[in-house]
Design a protein around this motif. Sequence first.
Motif, PDB file in Angstrom:
ATOM      1  N   MET A   1       0.840  -1.186   0.000  1.00  0.00           N
ATOM      2  CA  MET A   1       0.000   0.000   0.000  1.00  0.00           C
ATOM      3  C   MET A   1       0.879   1.241   0.000  1.00  0.00           C
ATOM      4  SD  MET A   1      -3.433   0.209   0.141  1.00  0.00           S
ATOM      5  CE  MET A   1      -4.009  -1.120   1.213  1.00  0.00           C
ATOM      6  N   GLU A   2       0.466   2.233  -0.797  1.00  0.00           N
ATOM      7  CA  GLU A   2       1.167   3.512  -0.819  1.00  0.00           C
ATOM      8  C   GLU A   2       0.165   4.633  -0.581  1.00  0.00           C
ATOM      9  OE1 GLU A   2       4.881   3.584  -3.626  1.00  0.00           O
ATOM     10  OE2 GLU A   2       3.182   2.796  -4.743  1.00  0.00           O
ATOM     11  N   TYR A   3       0.592   5.635   0.198  1.00  0.00           N
ATOM     12  CA  TYR A   3      -0.313   6.697   0.604  1.00  0.00           C
ATOM     13  C   TYR A   3       0.159   8.046   0.084  1.00  0.00           C
ATOM     14  CZ  TYR A   3      -1.692   2.967   3.779  1.00  0.00           C
ATOM     15  OH  TYR A   3      -2.097   1.756   4.302  1.00  0.00           O
ATOM     16  N   GLY A   4      -0.795   8.827  -0.451  1.00  0.00           N
ATOM     17  CA  GLY A   4      -0.463  10.131  -1.000  1.00  0.00           C
ATOM     18  C   GLY A   4      -1.554  11.145  -0.746  1.00  0.00           C
ATOM     19  N   CYS A   5      -1.419  12.308  -1.394  1.00  0.00           N
ATOM     20  CA  CYS A   5      -2.409  13.372  -1.229  1.00  0.00           C
ATOM     21  C   CYS A   5      -2.546  14.159  -2.524  1.00  0.00           C
ATOM     22  CB  CYS A   5      -2.008  14.313  -0.102  1.00  0.00           C
ATOM     23  SG  CYS A   5      -3.221  15.636   0.188  1.00  0.00           S
ATOM     24  N   CYS A   6      -3.784  14.538  -2.852  1.00  0.00           N
ATOM     25  CA  CYS A   6      -4.075  15.406  -3.991  1.00  0.00           C
ATOM     26  C   CYS A   6      -3.830  16.849  -3.563  1.00  0.00           C
ATOM     27  CB  CYS A   6      -5.522  15.232  -4.435  1.00  0.00           C
ATOM     28  SG  CYS A   6      -5.959  13.546  -4.920  1.00  0.00           S
ATOM     29  N   LEU A   7      -2.720  17.407  -3.988  1.00  0.00           N
ATOM     30  CA  LEU A   7      -2.337  18.736  -3.502  1.00  0.00           C
ATOM     31  C   LEU A   7      -3.218  19.851  -4.038  1.00  0.00           C
ATOM     32  CD1 LEU A   7       1.572  18.742  -3.409  1.00  0.00           C
ATOM     33  CD2 LEU A   7      -0.074  17.949  -1.707  1.00  0.00           C
ATOM     34  N   ASN A   8      -3.860  19.652  -5.191  1.00  0.00           N
ATOM     35  CA  ASN A   8      -4.671  20.724  -5.757  1.00  0.00           C
ATOM     36  C   ASN A   8      -5.844  21.104  -4.863  1.00  0.00           C
ATOM     37  OD1 ASN A   8      -5.395  17.997  -6.757  1.00  0.00           O
ATOM     38  ND2 ASN A   8      -7.159  19.035  -7.661  1.00  0.00           N
ATOM     39  N   MET A   9      -6.319  20.158  -4.034  1.00  0.00           N
ATOM     40  CA  MET A   9      -7.413  20.468  -3.113  1.00  0.00           C
ATOM     41  C   MET A   9      -6.972  21.458  -2.030  1.00  0.00           C
ATOM     42  SD  MET A   9     -10.227  18.734  -3.935  1.00  0.00           S
ATOM     43  CE  MET A   9     -11.193  18.369  -2.466  1.00  0.00           C
ATOM     44  N   LEU A  10      -5.672  21.605  -1.871  1.00  0.00           N
ATOM     45  CA  LEU A  10      -5.120  22.460  -0.818  1.00  0.00           C
ATOM     46  C   LEU A  10      -4.505  23.738  -1.368  1.00  0.00           C
ATOM     47  CD1 LEU A  10      -3.259  19.576   1.058  1.00  0.00           C
ATOM     48  CD2 LEU A  10      -5.514  20.524   1.623  1.00  0.00           C
ATOM     49  N   SER A  11      -4.581  23.916  -2.677  1.00  0.00           N
ATOM     50  CA  SER A  11      -3.879  25.016  -3.324  1.00  0.00           C
ATOM     51  C   SER A  11      -4.324  26.379  -2.819  1.00  0.00           C
ATOM     52  CB  SER A  11      -4.084  24.946  -4.840  1.00  0.00           C
ATOM     53  OG  SER A  11      -3.479  26.050  -5.472  1.00  0.00           O
ATOM     54  N   GLU A  12      -3.346  27.238  -2.587  1.00  0.00           N
ATOM     55  CA  GLU A  12      -3.600  28.621  -2.189  1.00  0.00           C
ATOM     56  C   GLU A  12      -3.088  29.605  -3.227  1.00  0.00           C
ATOM     57  OE1 GLU A  12      -1.597  28.878   1.512  1.00  0.00           O
ATOM     58  OE2 GLU A  12      -3.002  27.596   2.591  1.00  0.00           O
ATOM     59  N   GLY A  13      -2.458  29.084  -4.277  1.00  0.00           N
ATOM     60  CA  GLY A  13      -1.868  29.944  -5.299  1.00  0.00           C
ATOM     61  C   GLY A  13      -2.702  30.001  -6.558  1.00  0.00           C
ATOM     62  N   PRO A  14      -2.374  30.915  -7.454  1.00  0.00           N
ATOM     63  CA  PRO A  14      -3.155  31.100  -8.690  1.00  0.00           C
ATOM     64  C   PRO A  14      -3.041  29.935  -9.663  1.00  0.00           C
ATOM     65  CG  PRO A  14      -1.187  32.478  -8.716  1.00  0.00           C
ATOM     66  CD  PRO A  14      -1.289  31.907  -7.341  1.00  0.00           C
ATOM     67  N   ASP A  15      -1.989  29.119  -9.555  1.00  0.00           N
ATOM     68  CA  ASP A  15      -1.844  28.018 -10.505  1.00  0.00           C
ATOM     69  C   ASP A  15      -2.730  26.820 -10.161  1.00  0.00           C
ATOM     70  OD1 ASP A  15      -0.526  26.758  -8.379  1.00  0.00           O
ATOM     71  OD2 ASP A  15       1.465  26.912  -9.271  1.00  0.00           O
ATOM     72  N   GLY A  16      -3.271  26.770  -8.949  1.00  0.00           N
ATOM     73  CA  GLY A  16      -4.185  25.700  -8.568  1.00  0.00           C
ATOM     74  C   GLY A  16      -3.539  24.344  -8.357  1.00  0.00           C
ATOM     75  N   ILE A  17      -2.218  24.295  -8.210  1.00  0.00           N
ATOM     76  CA  ILE A  17      -1.508  23.020  -8.115  1.00  0.00           C
ATOM     77  C   ILE A  17      -1.284  22.588  -6.669  1.00  0.00           C
ATOM     78  CG2 ILE A  17       0.678  21.839  -8.652  1.00  0.00           C
ATOM     79  CD1 ILE A  17       0.749  23.555 -11.231  1.00  0.00           C
ATOM     80  N   GLY A  18      -0.948  23.520  -5.794  1.00  0.00           N
ATOM     81  CA  GLY A  18      -0.784  23.194  -4.380  1.00  0.00           C
ATOM     82  C   GLY A  18       0.597  22.749  -3.975  1.00  0.00           C
ATOM     83  N   LEU A  19       1.586  22.970  -4.829  1.00  0.00           N
ATOM     84  CA  LEU A  19       2.929  22.479  -4.515  1.00  0.00           C
ATOM     85  C   LEU A  19       3.548  23.192  -3.321  1.00  0.00           C
ATOM     86  CD1 LEU A  19       4.461  20.216  -6.081  1.00  0.00           C
ATOM     87  CD2 LEU A  19       5.983  22.008  -6.917  1.00  0.00           C
ATOM     88  N   GLU A  20       2.949  24.289  -2.906  1.00  0.00           N
ATOM     89  CA  GLU A  20       3.469  25.010  -1.742  1.00  0.00           C
ATOM     90  C   GLU A  20       3.382  24.180  -0.462  1.00  0.00           C
ATOM     91  OE1 GLU A  20      -0.834  26.520  -2.384  1.00  0.00           O
ATOM     92  OE2 GLU A  20       0.905  25.939  -3.598  1.00  0.00           O
ATOM     93  N   HIS A  21       2.590  23.114  -0.485  1.00  0.00           N
ATOM     94  CA  HIS A  21       2.437  22.262   0.696  1.00  0.00           C
ATOM     95  C   HIS A  21       3.267  20.969   0.621  1.00  0.00           C
ATOM     96  CE1 HIS A  21      -0.789  24.775   2.210  1.00  0.00           C
ATOM     97  NE2 HIS A  21      -1.442  24.648   1.072  1.00  0.00           N
ATOM     98  N   ILE A  22       4.063  20.798  -0.418  1.00  0.00           N
ATOM     99  CA  ILE A  22       4.686  19.502  -0.664  1.00  0.00           C
ATOM    100  C   ILE A  22       5.612  19.061   0.469  1.00  0.00           C
ATOM    101  CG2 ILE A  22       6.665  20.388  -1.990  1.00  0.00           C
ATOM    102  CD1 ILE A  22       6.232  17.913  -3.838  1.00  0.00           C
ATOM    103  N   ASP A  23       6.334  19.991   1.098  1.00  0.00           N
ATOM    104  CA  ASP A  23       7.272  19.610   2.151  1.00  0.00           C
ATOM    105  C   ASP A  23       6.550  19.009   3.360  1.00  0.00           C
ATOM    106  OD1 ASP A  23       9.458  20.355   0.676  1.00  0.00           O
ATOM    107  OD2 ASP A  23       9.632  22.341   1.588  1.00  0.00           O
ATOM    108  N   ILE A  24       5.329  19.451   3.614  1.00  0.00           N
ATOM    109  CA  ILE A  24       4.566  18.892   4.735  1.00  0.00           C
ATOM    110  C   ILE A  24       4.348  17.401   4.530  1.00  0.00           C
ATOM    111  CG2 ILE A  24       2.298  18.881   5.868  1.00  0.00           C
ATOM    112  CD1 ILE A  24       2.160  21.900   5.358  1.00  0.00           C
TER     113      ILE A  24
END
Length: 272
Positions: A1-24
Amino acid sequence: MEYGCCLNMLSEGPDGIGLEHIDIFSNSGYDYVELPLAEMMALSEGAFAKLWADLQASQIPCRCCNNFFPKTMRLTGPDVDQAAIDRYVAQALRLADRLGSRTIVFGSGGAKHVPEGFPMEKGYEQVVRLLRRIDREAAGYGITIVIEPLRKAECNLINTFEEGCQLAGAVGGRHVKVLVDHYHLTEEQEPLSHLLKNGKKWLHHVHFANPEGRIFPRSADEDGYTAFFQTLRAIGYEGTVSIEAYSQSVSKDAPAALLLLKNALGPSTSTC
Protein backbone atom coordinates in the motif's frame (compact mmCIF):
# COMPACT_ATOMS: atom_id res chain seq x y z
CA MET A 1 0.00 0.00 0.00
CA GLU A 2 1.17 3.51 -0.82
CA TYR A 3 -0.31 6.70 0.60
CA GLY A 4 -0.46 10.13 -1.00
CA CYS A 5 -2.41 13.37 -1.23
CA CYS A 6 -4.08 15.41 -3.99
CA LEU A 7 -2.34 18.74 -3.50
CA ASN A 8 -4.67 20.72 -5.76
CA MET A 9 -7.41 20.47 -3.11
CA LEU A 10 -5.12 22.46 -0.82
CA SER A 11 -3.88 25.02 -3.32
CA GLU A 12 -3.60 28.62 -2.19
CA GLY A 13 -1.87 29.94 -5.30
CA PRO A 14 -3.16 31.10 -8.69
CA ASP A 15 -1.84 28.02 -10.51
CA GLY A 16 -4.18 25.70 -8.57
CA ILE A 17 -1.51 23.02 -8.11
CA GLY A 18 -0.78 23.19 -4.38
CA LEU A 19 2.93 22.48 -4.52
CA GLU A 20 3.47 25.01 -1.74
CA HIS A 21 2.44 22.26 0.70
CA ILE A 22 4.69 19.50 -0.66
CA ASP A 23 7.27 19.61 2.15
CA ILE A 24 4.57 18.89 4.73
CA PHE A 25 3.73 15.61 3.03
CA SER A 26 7.33 14.69 2.41
CA ASN A 27 8.21 15.33 6.07
CA SER A 28 5.06 13.54 7.32
CA GLY A 29 6.06 10.29 5.63
CA TYR A 30 3.71 10.16 2.65
CA ASP A 31 4.85 7.99 -0.25
CA TYR A 32 3.84 10.32 -3.07
CA VAL A 33 1.82 13.35 -4.12
CA GLU A 34 -0.94 13.52 -6.71
CA LEU A 35 -0.80 16.62 -8.94
CA PRO A 36 -3.39 18.10 -11.36
CA LEU A 37 -2.49 17.46 -14.98
CA ALA A 38 -4.66 20.16 -16.60
CA GLU A 39 -3.21 22.84 -14.33
CA MET A 40 0.35 21.71 -15.05
CA MET A 41 -0.35 21.68 -18.78
CA ALA A 42 -1.27 25.37 -18.51
CA LEU A 43 2.11 26.36 -17.02
CA SER A 44 4.71 28.26 -18.99
CA GLU A 45 8.03 26.52 -19.62
CA GLY A 46 9.65 28.57 -16.88
CA ALA A 47 6.90 27.83 -14.36
CA PHE A 48 7.04 24.12 -15.11
CA ALA A 49 10.82 24.13 -14.76
CA LYS A 50 10.40 25.60 -11.27
CA LEU A 51 7.74 23.03 -10.39
CA TRP A 52 10.06 20.26 -11.58
CA ALA A 53 12.94 21.61 -9.51
CA ASP A 54 10.75 21.95 -6.40
CA LEU A 55 9.44 18.42 -6.86
CA GLN A 56 12.96 17.02 -7.17
CA ALA A 57 14.12 18.95 -4.11
CA SER A 58 11.24 17.62 -2.02
CA GLN A 59 12.34 14.00 -2.62
CA ILE A 60 8.73 12.81 -2.82
CA PRO A 61 7.52 11.48 -6.19
CA CYS A 62 4.42 12.33 -8.17
CA ARG A 63 3.02 8.81 -8.53
CA CYS A 64 -0.37 9.95 -9.85
CA CYS A 65 -1.99 12.84 -11.70
CA ASN A 66 -5.62 13.94 -11.48
CA ASN A 67 -7.66 16.54 -13.41
CA PHE A 68 -6.81 14.95 -16.75
CA PHE A 69 -8.74 17.44 -18.92
CA PRO A 70 -9.50 21.13 -18.40
CA LYS A 71 -13.21 21.85 -18.02
CA THR A 72 -13.07 24.08 -21.11
CA MET A 73 -12.26 21.12 -23.38
CA ARG A 74 -15.45 19.49 -24.64
CA LEU A 75 -15.31 15.68 -24.64
CA THR A 76 -19.02 15.12 -25.28
CA GLY A 77 -21.69 16.87 -27.29
CA PRO A 78 -21.80 18.42 -30.78
CA ASP A 79 -18.78 20.69 -30.37
CA VAL A 80 -16.01 18.13 -29.83
CA ASP A 81 -12.72 19.07 -31.50
CA GLN A 82 -11.14 15.65 -31.87
CA ALA A 83 -7.85 16.89 -33.31
CA ALA A 84 -7.36 19.27 -30.37
CA ILE A 85 -8.19 16.50 -27.89
CA ASP A 86 -5.70 14.13 -29.50
CA ARG A 87 -2.95 16.76 -29.39
CA TYR A 88 -3.71 17.50 -25.75
CA VAL A 89 -3.69 13.81 -24.79
CA ALA A 90 -0.31 13.22 -26.45
CA GLN A 91 1.22 16.20 -24.63
CA ALA A 92 -0.39 15.34 -21.31
CA LEU A 93 0.85 11.75 -21.39
CA ARG A 94 4.38 12.95 -22.12
CA LEU A 95 4.20 15.37 -19.20
CA ALA A 96 2.88 12.71 -16.81
CA ASP A 97 5.61 10.33 -17.92
CA ARG A 98 8.28 12.98 -17.37
CA LEU A 99 7.00 13.41 -13.81
CA GLY A 100 7.21 9.67 -13.26
CA SER A 101 3.45 9.22 -12.85
CA ARG A 102 1.97 5.85 -13.73
CA THR A 103 -1.67 6.62 -12.93
CA ILE A 104 -3.86 9.35 -14.43
CA VAL A 105 -7.29 10.00 -12.98
CA PHE A 106 -10.06 10.61 -15.52
CA GLY A 107 -12.81 12.43 -13.65
CA SER A 108 -12.94 15.69 -15.62
CA GLY A 109 -16.60 16.29 -14.83
CA GLY A 110 -16.82 19.65 -16.59
CA ALA A 111 -15.24 18.29 -19.76
CA LYS A 112 -17.25 15.06 -20.04
CA HIS A 113 -20.61 16.41 -18.81
CA VAL A 114 -23.14 15.69 -21.56
CA PRO A 115 -24.72 18.97 -22.72
CA GLU A 116 -28.45 19.48 -22.27
CA GLY A 117 -30.39 18.26 -25.29
CA PHE A 118 -27.59 15.99 -26.51
CA PRO A 119 -28.42 12.26 -26.35
CA MET A 120 -26.83 10.68 -23.29
CA GLU A 121 -26.05 7.47 -25.15
CA LYS A 122 -24.12 9.40 -27.80
CA GLY A 123 -22.12 11.19 -25.12
CA TYR A 124 -21.35 7.85 -23.52
CA GLU A 125 -20.10 6.45 -26.83
CA GLN A 126 -17.92 9.50 -27.33
CA VAL A 127 -16.23 8.76 -24.00
CA VAL A 128 -15.85 5.06 -24.87
CA ARG A 129 -14.11 5.93 -28.14
CA LEU A 130 -11.94 8.53 -26.42
CA LEU A 131 -10.76 6.06 -23.78
CA ARG A 132 -10.00 3.43 -26.42
CA ARG A 133 -7.68 5.89 -28.16
CA ILE A 134 -6.09 6.94 -24.88
CA ASP A 135 -5.61 3.30 -23.86
CA ARG A 136 -3.45 2.65 -26.91
CA GLU A 137 -1.28 5.72 -26.24
CA ALA A 138 -1.04 5.13 -22.49
CA ALA A 139 0.24 1.60 -23.14
CA GLY A 140 3.40 3.03 -24.63
CA TYR A 141 4.22 4.79 -21.37
CA GLY A 142 3.07 2.07 -19.00
CA ILE A 143 0.46 4.50 -17.65
CA THR A 144 -2.95 3.39 -16.39
CA ILE A 145 -6.00 5.62 -16.82
CA VAL A 146 -8.48 5.31 -13.96
CA ILE A 147 -12.10 6.31 -14.48
CA GLU A 148 -13.32 8.39 -11.55
CA PRO A 149 -17.07 8.24 -10.88
CA LEU A 150 -18.31 11.66 -9.72
CA ARG A 151 -21.46 12.59 -7.82
CA LYS A 152 -24.38 13.82 -9.91
CA ALA A 153 -23.87 17.36 -8.61
CA GLU A 154 -20.56 17.47 -10.54
CA CYS A 155 -21.31 15.46 -13.68
CA ASN A 156 -24.23 13.67 -15.34
CA LEU A 157 -22.15 10.82 -16.73
CA ILE A 158 -20.59 7.96 -14.69
CA ASN A 159 -21.72 8.61 -11.12
CA THR A 160 -21.02 5.27 -9.41
CA PHE A 161 -18.22 2.75 -9.14
CA GLU A 162 -20.49 0.20 -10.81
CA GLU A 163 -21.01 2.51 -13.79
CA GLY A 164 -17.27 3.13 -13.94
CA CYS A 165 -16.66 -0.61 -14.17
CA GLN A 166 -19.25 -0.92 -16.94
CA LEU A 167 -17.50 1.86 -18.85
CA ALA A 168 -14.10 0.21 -18.41
CA GLY A 169 -15.60 -3.04 -19.67
CA ALA A 170 -17.03 -1.27 -22.74
CA VAL A 171 -13.60 0.23 -23.48
CA GLY A 172 -11.98 -3.17 -23.20
CA GLY A 173 -8.46 -1.81 -22.81
CA ARG A 174 -5.63 -3.16 -20.67
CA HIS A 175 -4.69 0.30 -19.42
CA VAL A 176 -8.13 1.58 -18.41
CA LYS A 177 -9.26 0.76 -14.86
CA VAL A 178 -11.47 2.41 -12.22
CA LEU A 179 -11.03 4.55 -9.12
CA VAL A 180 -13.25 4.49 -6.06
CA ASP A 181 -13.68 7.81 -4.27
CA HIS A 182 -15.03 7.46 -0.75
CA TYR A 183 -16.59 10.93 -0.88
CA HIS A 184 -18.48 10.39 -4.14
CA LEU A 185 -19.46 6.86 -3.14
CA THR A 186 -20.98 8.23 0.06
CA GLU A 187 -22.69 11.14 -1.68
CA GLU A 188 -24.35 8.79 -4.16
CA GLN A 189 -25.21 6.29 -1.40
CA GLU A 190 -23.68 3.51 -3.47
CA PRO A 191 -23.58 0.16 -1.65
CA LEU A 192 -20.18 -1.31 -0.85
CA SER A 193 -21.38 -4.54 -2.43
CA HIS A 194 -20.54 -2.98 -5.81
CA LEU A 195 -16.93 -2.55 -4.71
CA LEU A 196 -16.88 -6.05 -3.29
CA LYS A 197 -18.26 -7.47 -6.56
CA ASN A 198 -16.10 -5.59 -9.06
CA GLY A 199 -13.10 -4.34 -7.09
CA LYS A 200 -10.73 -7.24 -7.66
CA LYS A 201 -10.97 -6.85 -11.42
CA TRP A 202 -11.24 -3.10 -11.89
CA LEU A 203 -10.03 -1.14 -8.86
CA HIS A 204 -6.66 0.55 -9.42
CA HIS A 205 -6.67 3.70 -7.24
CA VAL A 206 -8.52 5.16 -4.22
CA HIS A 207 -9.44 8.69 -3.15
CA PHE A 208 -10.41 9.20 0.47
CA ALA A 209 -11.93 11.97 2.60
CA ASN A 210 -14.31 12.58 5.45
CA PRO A 211 -17.53 13.15 3.47
CA GLU A 212 -18.81 15.55 6.12
CA GLY A 213 -17.34 18.64 4.51
CA ARG A 214 -14.92 16.68 2.31
CA ILE A 215 -12.16 17.30 4.81
CA PHE A 216 -9.13 15.35 6.03
CA PRO A 217 -10.06 12.34 8.16
CA ARG A 218 -8.68 12.47 11.68
CA SER A 219 -10.27 9.61 13.60
CA ALA A 220 -11.43 6.17 12.49
CA ASP A 221 -14.76 6.52 14.27
CA GLU A 222 -15.77 9.99 13.00
CA ASP A 223 -17.74 8.84 9.94
CA GLY A 224 -18.02 5.06 9.94
CA TYR A 225 -14.97 4.39 7.78
CA THR A 226 -14.63 0.83 9.05
CA ALA A 227 -16.89 -0.84 6.48
CA PHE A 228 -15.09 0.88 3.58
CA PHE A 229 -11.67 -0.18 4.87
CA GLN A 230 -12.92 -3.73 5.49
CA THR A 231 -14.13 -3.93 1.90
CA LEU A 232 -10.76 -2.81 0.54
CA ARG A 233 -9.06 -5.47 2.64
CA ALA A 234 -11.62 -8.11 1.58
CA ILE A 235 -10.81 -7.63 -2.12
CA GLY A 236 -7.10 -7.69 -1.40
CA TYR A 237 -6.46 -4.13 -2.51
CA GLU A 238 -2.81 -3.11 -2.06
CA GLY A 239 -2.47 -0.11 -4.38
CA THR A 240 -2.37 3.65 -3.98
CA VAL A 241 -4.65 5.65 -1.66
CA SER A 242 -4.76 9.45 -1.97
CA ILE A 243 -6.33 11.84 0.49
CA GLU A 244 -8.46 14.20 -1.60
CA ALA A 245 -9.80 16.72 0.86
CA TYR A 246 -9.81 20.28 2.14
CA SER A 247 -8.02 21.37 5.29
CA GLN A 248 -7.83 24.39 7.56
CA SER A 249 -4.57 23.14 9.08
CA VAL A 250 -2.55 21.01 6.67
CA SER A 251 0.41 20.59 9.04
CA LYS A 252 -1.87 18.99 11.66
CA ASP A 253 -4.20 17.10 9.34
CA ALA A 254 -1.56 15.46 7.13
CA PRO A 255 0.16 13.28 9.78
CA ALA A 256 -3.15 12.45 11.50
CA ALA A 257 -4.73 11.22 8.25
CA LEU A 258 -1.67 9.15 7.34
CA LEU A 259 -1.68 7.46 10.75
CA LEU A 260 -5.38 6.66 10.36
CA LEU A 261 -4.82 5.05 6.95
CA LYS A 262 -1.84 3.01 8.07
CA ASN A 263 -3.71 1.74 11.13
CA ALA A 264 -6.69 0.78 8.98
CA LEU A 265 -5.02 -0.60 5.87
CA GLY A 266 -1.49 -1.49 6.85
CA PRO A 267 1.99 0.04 6.63
CA SER A 268 3.39 1.63 3.52
CA THR A 269 5.08 -0.71 1.05
CA SER A 270 6.91 2.07 -0.77
CA THR A 271 10.62 1.53 -1.36
CA CYS A 272 11.30 5.25 -1.98
